[in-house]
Every structure is written in C-alpha cells, then in structure tokens.
Design an enzyme around this catalytic site. Structure first.
Site, PDB file in Angstrom:
ATOM      1  N   TYR A   1      -1.906  -5.107  18.596  1.00 51.52           N
ATOM      2  CA  TYR A   1      -0.861  -6.075  18.119  1.00 51.52           C
ATOM      3  C   TYR A   1      -0.922  -7.616  17.823  1.00 51.52           C
ATOM      4  O   TYR A   1      -0.317  -8.013  16.988  1.00 51.52           O
ATOM      5  CB  TYR A   1       0.637  -5.858  19.096  1.00 51.52           C
ATOM      6  CG  TYR A   1       0.953  -4.244  18.755  1.00 51.52           C
ATOM      7  CD1 TYR A   1       1.633  -3.889  17.645  1.00 51.52           C
ATOM      8  CD2 TYR A   1       0.642  -3.284  19.705  1.00 51.52           C
ATOM      9  CE1 TYR A   1       2.021  -2.427  17.369  1.00 51.52           C
ATOM     10  CE2 TYR A   1       1.027  -1.804  19.351  1.00 51.52           C
ATOM     11  CZ  TYR A   1       1.707  -1.704  18.219  1.00 51.52           C
ATOM     12  OH  TYR A   1       2.099  -0.386  18.139  1.00 51.52           O
TER      13      TYR A   1
ATOM     14  N   SER B   1       6.430   6.753   3.223  1.00 51.22           N
ATOM     15  CA  SER B   1       6.058   8.333   3.057  1.00 51.22           C
ATOM     16  C   SER B   1       7.034   9.165   3.724  1.00 51.22           C
ATOM     17  O   SER B   1       6.900  10.455   3.364  1.00 51.22           O
ATOM     18  CB  SER B   1       4.659   8.367   3.765  1.00 51.22           C
ATOM     19  OG  SER B   1       4.763   8.368   5.168  1.00 51.22           O
TER      20      SER B   1
ATOM     21  N   ARG C   1      -2.243  -7.575  14.549  1.00 53.32           N
ATOM     22  CA  ARG C   1      -1.131  -7.203  13.494  1.00 53.32           C
ATOM     23  C   ARG C   1      -0.380  -8.499  13.415  1.00 53.32           C
ATOM     24  O   ARG C   1       0.158  -8.719  12.359  1.00 53.32           O
ATOM     25  CB  ARG C   1      -0.573  -5.940  13.842  1.00 53.32           C
ATOM     26  CG  ARG C   1      -1.543  -4.823  13.585  1.00 53.32           C
ATOM     27  CD  ARG C   1      -0.785  -3.247  13.757  1.00 53.32           C
ATOM     28  NE  ARG C   1       0.192  -3.315  12.787  1.00 53.32           N
ATOM     29  CZ  ARG C   1       1.323  -2.305  12.936  1.00 53.32           C
ATOM     30  NH1 ARG C   1       1.481  -1.539  13.900  1.00 53.32           N
ATOM     31  NH2 ARG C   1       2.205  -2.247  11.935  1.00 53.32           N
TER      32      ARG C   1
ATOM     33  N   GLN D   1      11.642  -0.078   8.502  1.00 51.78           N
ATOM     34  CA  GLN D   1      10.648   0.476   9.478  1.00 51.78           C
ATOM     35  C   GLN D   1       9.376  -0.432   9.765  1.00 51.78           C
ATOM     36  O   GLN D   1       8.692  -0.484  10.950  1.00 51.78           O
ATOM     37  CB  GLN D   1      10.059   1.694   9.022  1.00 51.78           C
ATOM     38  CG  GLN D   1      10.986   2.775   8.722  1.00 51.78           C
ATOM     39  CD  GLN D   1      10.309   4.002   7.986  1.00 51.78           C
ATOM     40  OE1 GLN D   1       9.741   4.975   8.570  1.00 51.78           O
ATOM     41  NE2 GLN D   1      10.411   3.854   6.372  1.00 51.78           N
TER      42      GLN D   1
ATOM     43  N   GLY E   1       8.571   2.490  -0.768  1.00 47.45           N
ATOM     44  CA  GLY E   1       7.561   2.244   0.352  1.00 47.45           C
ATOM     45  C   GLY E   1       7.180   3.035   1.390  1.00 47.45           C
ATOM     46  O   GLY E   1       6.749   2.378   2.314  1.00 47.45           O
TER      47      GLY E   1
ATOM     48  N   HIS F   1      11.720  -0.059  14.056  1.00 54.20           N
ATOM     49  CA  HIS F   1      10.615   0.263  14.810  1.00 54.20           C
ATOM     50  C   HIS F   1       9.938  -1.137  15.666  1.00 54.20           C
ATOM     51  O   HIS F   1       8.812  -1.263  16.061  1.00 54.20           O
ATOM     52  CB  HIS F   1       9.242   0.861  14.259  1.00 54.20           C
ATOM     53  CG  HIS F   1       9.630   2.240  13.408  1.00 54.20           C
ATOM     54  ND1 HIS F   1       9.097   2.768  12.524  1.00 54.20           N
ATOM     55  CD2 HIS F   1      10.545   2.989  14.155  1.00 54.20           C
ATOM     56  CE1 HIS F   1       9.729   4.192  12.427  1.00 54.20           C
ATOM     57  NE2 HIS F   1      10.497   4.251  13.039  1.00 54.20           N
TER      58      HIS F   1
HETATM   59  N1  APR Z   1       4.421  -0.420  -3.141  1.00 50.36           N
HETATM   60  C1  APR Z   1       5.224   0.476  -2.918  1.00 50.36           C
HETATM   61  N2  APR Z   1       4.832   1.724  -1.977  1.00 50.36           N
HETATM   62  C2  APR Z   1       3.575   1.580  -1.839  1.00 50.36           C
HETATM   63  C3  APR Z   1       2.530   0.540  -2.008  1.00 50.36           C
HETATM   64  C4  APR Z   1       3.214  -0.530  -3.097  1.00 50.36           C
HETATM   65  N3  APR Z   1       2.426  -1.470  -3.477  1.00 50.36           N
HETATM   66  N4  APR Z   1       1.675   1.110  -1.695  1.00 50.36           N
HETATM   67  C5  APR Z   1       1.495   2.018  -0.917  1.00 50.36           C
HETATM   68  N5  APR Z   1       2.759   2.458  -1.080  1.00 50.36           N
HETATM   69  C6  APR Z   1       3.437   3.440  -0.399  1.00 50.36           C
HETATM   70  C7  APR Z   1       2.709   4.879  -0.098  1.00 50.36           C
HETATM   71  O1  APR Z   1       2.443   5.439  -1.312  1.00 50.36           O
HETATM   72  C8  APR Z   1       3.423   5.647   1.094  1.00 50.36           C
HETATM   73  O2  APR Z   1       4.140   6.479   0.476  1.00 50.36           O
HETATM   74  O3  APR Z   1       3.930   3.157   0.970  1.00 50.36           O
HETATM   75  C9  APR Z   1       4.145   4.388   1.968  1.00 50.36           C
HETATM   76  C10 APR Z   1       3.449   3.997   3.246  1.00 50.36           C
HETATM   77  O4  APR Z   1       3.705   5.117   3.977  1.00 50.36           O
HETATM   78  P1  APR Z   1       3.160   5.001   5.434  1.00 50.36           P
HETATM   79  O5  APR Z   1       1.698   4.532   5.548  1.00 50.36           O
HETATM   80  O6  APR Z   1       3.310   6.514   6.039  1.00 50.36           O
HETATM   81  O7  APR Z   1       4.244   4.165   6.035  1.00 50.36           O
HETATM   82  P2  APR Z   1       5.642   4.298   6.755  1.00 50.36           P
HETATM   83  O8  APR Z   1       6.331   5.341   5.702  1.00 50.36           O
HETATM   84  O9  APR Z   1       6.162   2.980   6.515  1.00 50.36           O
HETATM   85  O10 APR Z   1       5.509   4.715   8.040  1.00 50.36           O
HETATM   86  C11 APR Z   1       6.599   4.896   9.084  1.00 50.36           C
HETATM   87  O11 APR Z   1       5.019   5.283  10.777  1.00 50.36           O
HETATM   88  O12 APR Z   1       3.232   4.605  11.868  1.00 50.36           O
HETATM   89  C12 APR Z   1       4.556   4.440  11.845  1.00 50.36           C
HETATM   90  O13 APR Z   1       5.740   3.065  12.967  1.00 50.36           O
HETATM   91  C13 APR Z   1       5.018   3.205  12.012  1.00 50.36           C
HETATM   92  O14 APR Z   1       7.021   2.416  10.582  1.00 50.36           O
HETATM   93  C14 APR Z   1       5.690   3.207  10.592  1.00 50.36           C
HETATM   94  C15 APR Z   1       6.107   4.355  10.260  1.00 50.36           C
END
Ligand code: APR
Length: 229
Positions: free
Chosen positions: A53, A172, A56, A86, A170, A104
């Site tokens: 952390y 998943s 980060r 998040q 943005g 989070h």
């Molecule tokens: N613009 C928009 N979306 C984007 C971009 C961009 N330039 N680049 C990547 N992405 C998208 C990816 O396609 C993906 O769908 O951002 C998403 C990121 O997904 P994850 O990596 O799974 O992140 P997130 O959904 O925020 O994760 C949720 O998981 O690890 C934990 O606590 C952590 O808050 C986090 C939670």
C-alpha cells in the site's frame, strides 16, 4: 435537479497511469491477492502489506485526474451528482467532485487496528510497523480487504435507489457486493456503461453501452447529458 449516480472502478483511473486489477498487466497478475489484500496477509506478514500500500499510495499521489474525472465534475453544473467509487485513490476529489463515497477504503488514510473509529489522514506519508493510534494500537491501511465487510454499502444502496440516471465507468463488475449496486437503481433510471471491454450487463434494463475508454466515452455522455436539460 435530477440525481445522477456515477459508479466507478479502476478503469476510470487507468488513463491517469494507475493499473487496473484484472486486465493483462493488472495488479493481480503481479501480486497474489491473498498475500497483500486480506486480513490473513496482514496477520502473517504486515510489513509486506504495508509495502504494497505504500507503493500504491506513492503512485496515487503522483497520478493526476484525467478527462473522465474532470467530465464527471462538469456534470455538477446541471445534476445532483453522487460519485460512488471502488477506487482507493483520491482522483475524483482532486478533480473537484463534491460528493464521493469510497466503498473499498482510501489510500491516504490509516485506521487503528484496535479502535476502528480512529481514522487518520496520512498526508502522503509512508506507513510502517510501529505507527500507532493515540491509544497505542498499530495502524493499518484504511482499506477494505477481501473477506471484510463493506461498511459503506448501505449508504450506497440508498443513494443508488434514488437515481434518475446511473453512469458506470471502468469496472469489470467482478467483486461483490459492489458489483450488485446497479440492481438497486430504479428500473426506469437511464443507465450508461463505459468500458473498452465487454462487461456483462445483459440482465440490466435501459442501459446504453459505450465500448471505449473512459476519457472519450465519459466526455460523450457528459455532452449528451448537459445538452438534454
Ligand atoms: N477506461 C475505462 N475502462 C477501462 C480502461 C479505460 N481506459 N482501461 C481498462 N478499463 C476497464 C477494464 O476493461 C475492466 O473492465 O476497467 C475495468 C477494470 O476492472 P478490474 O481490474 O476488475 O477493476 P475493478 O472492477 O475496479 O475491481 C473491483 O476489485 O481488486 C478489487 O478492491 C479492488 O476495487 C477493486 C475491485
């Protein structure tokens, strides 16, 4: 004013140079979640968790808000905008969003391990073992780790259930309970999703999907929403 809820994930900060989690080159490719982001990791190897952390935090401090963060701020001219994120970075706040709820946790805060109500601003400092709260207990990152409850979820449900419009950017939608938020939006609320990858929202009614990056996608939606009124 119409209520516009913006729900963001790591993708909104990707163009600020902060890595997402599950993309190729995502953080969880390099790090084992179980070793850095769980209560078990904290008990087993707190120094390693603090280093993760600290790294980060440094990256978040160096990052700047991008066009998507700024566009979300512009929406406040005509909408009652509530950002639910998040993300643990503070790029929404630094861009100027006035209402931001972190699901989070926040990278710039530390919390007492024994007295969770004691939360401190880190002021960009590194955390180390031996840093204590005013009652002498070790401080931990103010982060919701995997396997922990998400204390702000109830507030988030409340905000989303009153949405006229919901904009999802943005994420998943892999991590619950946050990923289930969209289902609390009223059926008639207009929904938008911006993500360059296909995200499964097949069961969501009234949604427009823009398969593109946050910077361009959010600007387009912002223009449309500001023109509409
Ligand atoms: N613009 C928009 N979306 C984007 C971009 C961009 N330039 N680049 C990547 N992405 C998208 C990816 O396609 C993906 O769908 O951002 C998403 C990121 O997904 P994850 O990596 O799974 O992140 P997130 O959904 O925020 O994760 C949720 O998981 O690890 C934990 O606590 C952590 O808050 C986090 C939670």
């Amino acid at each position: 004013m119409k209520k516009l809820v913006v729900f963001t994930g790591a993708g909104v900060s990707a163009e600020s140079g902060l890595r997402t989690f599950r993309d190729s080159n995502g953080l969880w490719e390099e790090y084992d979640v179980m070793e850095v982001a769980t209560p078990e990791a904290w008990h087993k190897n707190p120094g390693q968790v603090l280093r993760f952390y600290n790294m980060r935090r440094k990256q978040a401090i160096e990052a700047q808000p991008n066009a998507a963060h700024h566009a979300i701020v512009h929406l406040e001219k005509k909408y009652d905008v509530h950002v639910i994120t998040q993300n643990i970075d503070d790029l929404h706040e630094r861009a100027g969003s006035s209402k931001v709820l972190h699901l989070h946790g926040e990278i710039n805060k530390a919390r007492s391990t024994e007295h969770p109500e004691l939360i401190y601003e880190l002021d960009h400092r590194e955390m180390k073992l031996g840093d204590t709260c005013e009652k002498g207990a070790q401080l931990r990152p103010h982060i919701v780790w995997f396997g922990e409850a998400v204390p702000n979820m109830e507030i988030a449900y409340d905000i989303v259930s009153g949405a006229d419009i919901m904009l999802i950017i943005g994420t998943s939608l892999n991590v619950y309970p946050a990923a289930g938020l969209i289902h609390y939006a009223p059926l008639q609320a207009k929904k938008y999703l911006v993500d360059p990858k296909a995200v499964n929202v097949n069961d969501v009614k009234n949604i427009t999907v823009l398969k593109e990056k946050a910077s361009t996608g959010v600007e387009k939606i912002t223009e449309e929403l500001l023109e509409e009124l």
